[in-house]
Motif scaffolding. Sequence first.
Motif, short mmCIF file in Angstrom:
data_model
loop_
_atom_site.label_atom_id
_atom_site.label_comp_id
_atom_site.label_asym_id
_atom_site.label_seq_id
_atom_site.Cartn_x
_atom_site.Cartn_y
_atom_site.Cartn_z
N ARG A 223 -0.48 -11.82 20.68
CA ARG A 223 0.86 -11.45 20.69
C ARG A 223 1.81 -12.59 20.28
N SER A 225 5.50 -14.47 19.73
CA SER A 225 6.96 -14.47 20.26
C SER A 225 7.75 -15.11 19.34
N PRO A 228 12.33 -10.92 16.57
CA PRO A 228 11.76 -9.62 16.11
C PRO A 228 11.73 -9.52 14.67
N LEU A 230 11.94 -5.95 12.26
CA LEU A 230 12.13 -4.45 12.47
C LEU A 230 11.86 -3.60 11.40
N PRO A 251 7.11 -1.49 18.70
CA PRO A 251 8.60 -1.28 18.71
C PRO A 251 9.46 -2.52 18.89
N ALA A 252 9.00 -3.28 19.88
CA ALA A 252 9.75 -4.28 20.12
C ALA A 252 9.93 -5.45 19.03
N GLU A 254 7.67 -7.95 17.87
CA GLU A 254 6.83 -8.93 18.11
C GLU A 254 5.53 -8.76 17.55
N TYR A 268 0.48 1.43 15.21
CA TYR A 268 1.73 0.70 14.89
C TYR A 268 1.76 0.34 13.46
#
Length: 328
Positions: A223, A225, A228, A230, A251-252, A254, A268
């Motif tokens: 993941r 960081s 983001p 989108l 959805p977040a 990242e 996703y």
Amino acid sequence: MIEIVQSAALNTVQDAGRTAWRHLGVSVSGAMDALALRAGNILLGNAENAAAVEVQMFPFRVRFQSDTCFALTGADCRARLDGVELPAWWACNAREGQTLELHYPRSGARGYLCIAGGIDVPTVLGSRSTALRGGFGGLEGRTLRQGDVLKAGTSAVRSLPACGMGIEPPEQALHAAFPRSDEGRVQVRAIPSGEYALFAADAKRFWQQPWKVSLQSNRTGYRLSGEPVLPAESVELRSYGLIPGIVQVPPAGEPIIQLSDANTAGGYPKIACVIEEDLWRLGQVQPGQSIQLVQSDAQGAVTARKAMEGWLQRLRDSITPFKNVVGL
């Protein structure tokens, strides 16, 4: 044979993985750094796919229960054999009763302990790799623990040169083909894919900003960081097949890079896919470190593959003079 004297969670037996069963929901598994696995096995005259121990939690200690040869590749784990420090990317002899210990790496994230003949555990679906979520493969489908004994397969190797032998790590030998940024970040090449166009407004930033590998990362996926990214609009997607390297965006915003234990299907949006030739580098990035994603194409992947295979071939050629001496 080797006896596990000390091991933390997540150390497992891995080979190149099982690639023919994703349609039945079986993940690939296999070594996170397949290049290190292949190189270690070449040093010992093993089949390049022979199973080894992938060490990602430290300290790790084993005791040799018979005379053998071994190779250490991947991360520089500050290895010691009966207290004597060993270089990284090194192969040498071990006598019955000697103890090998590996500690938190100076560099890299995962070390590979290859044994002459390979680790002899049952083959499941064509591979000896441990599938932890499925609970099969490797040693009883689990991580290694104190008291475990791993047998070695048949090997033609009698011994290596008394002084041992080593190779230049690929990070140095192939630095031109596998570069780092000016800040020292690993540059990971990826090809835009799937729903890339949905991220048009943020696509430029996806490539430009550094991404930190989150502590919520493992063999299933990293993941990332950062600020983001989108999609321009929300979309509902049918589940599609996943392979290691696909970069999904939840959805977040990242991204998640699917890796060796990747899910076999997901929904996703996928913004890109890391080229297969750069996955070994991701396997040596520790959580908390940052990477730089670099937009690439199929030709970039071909060029990287040629460099990688050329290095492996030079390694094969370099051990040829020893073949008549040590039985490789």
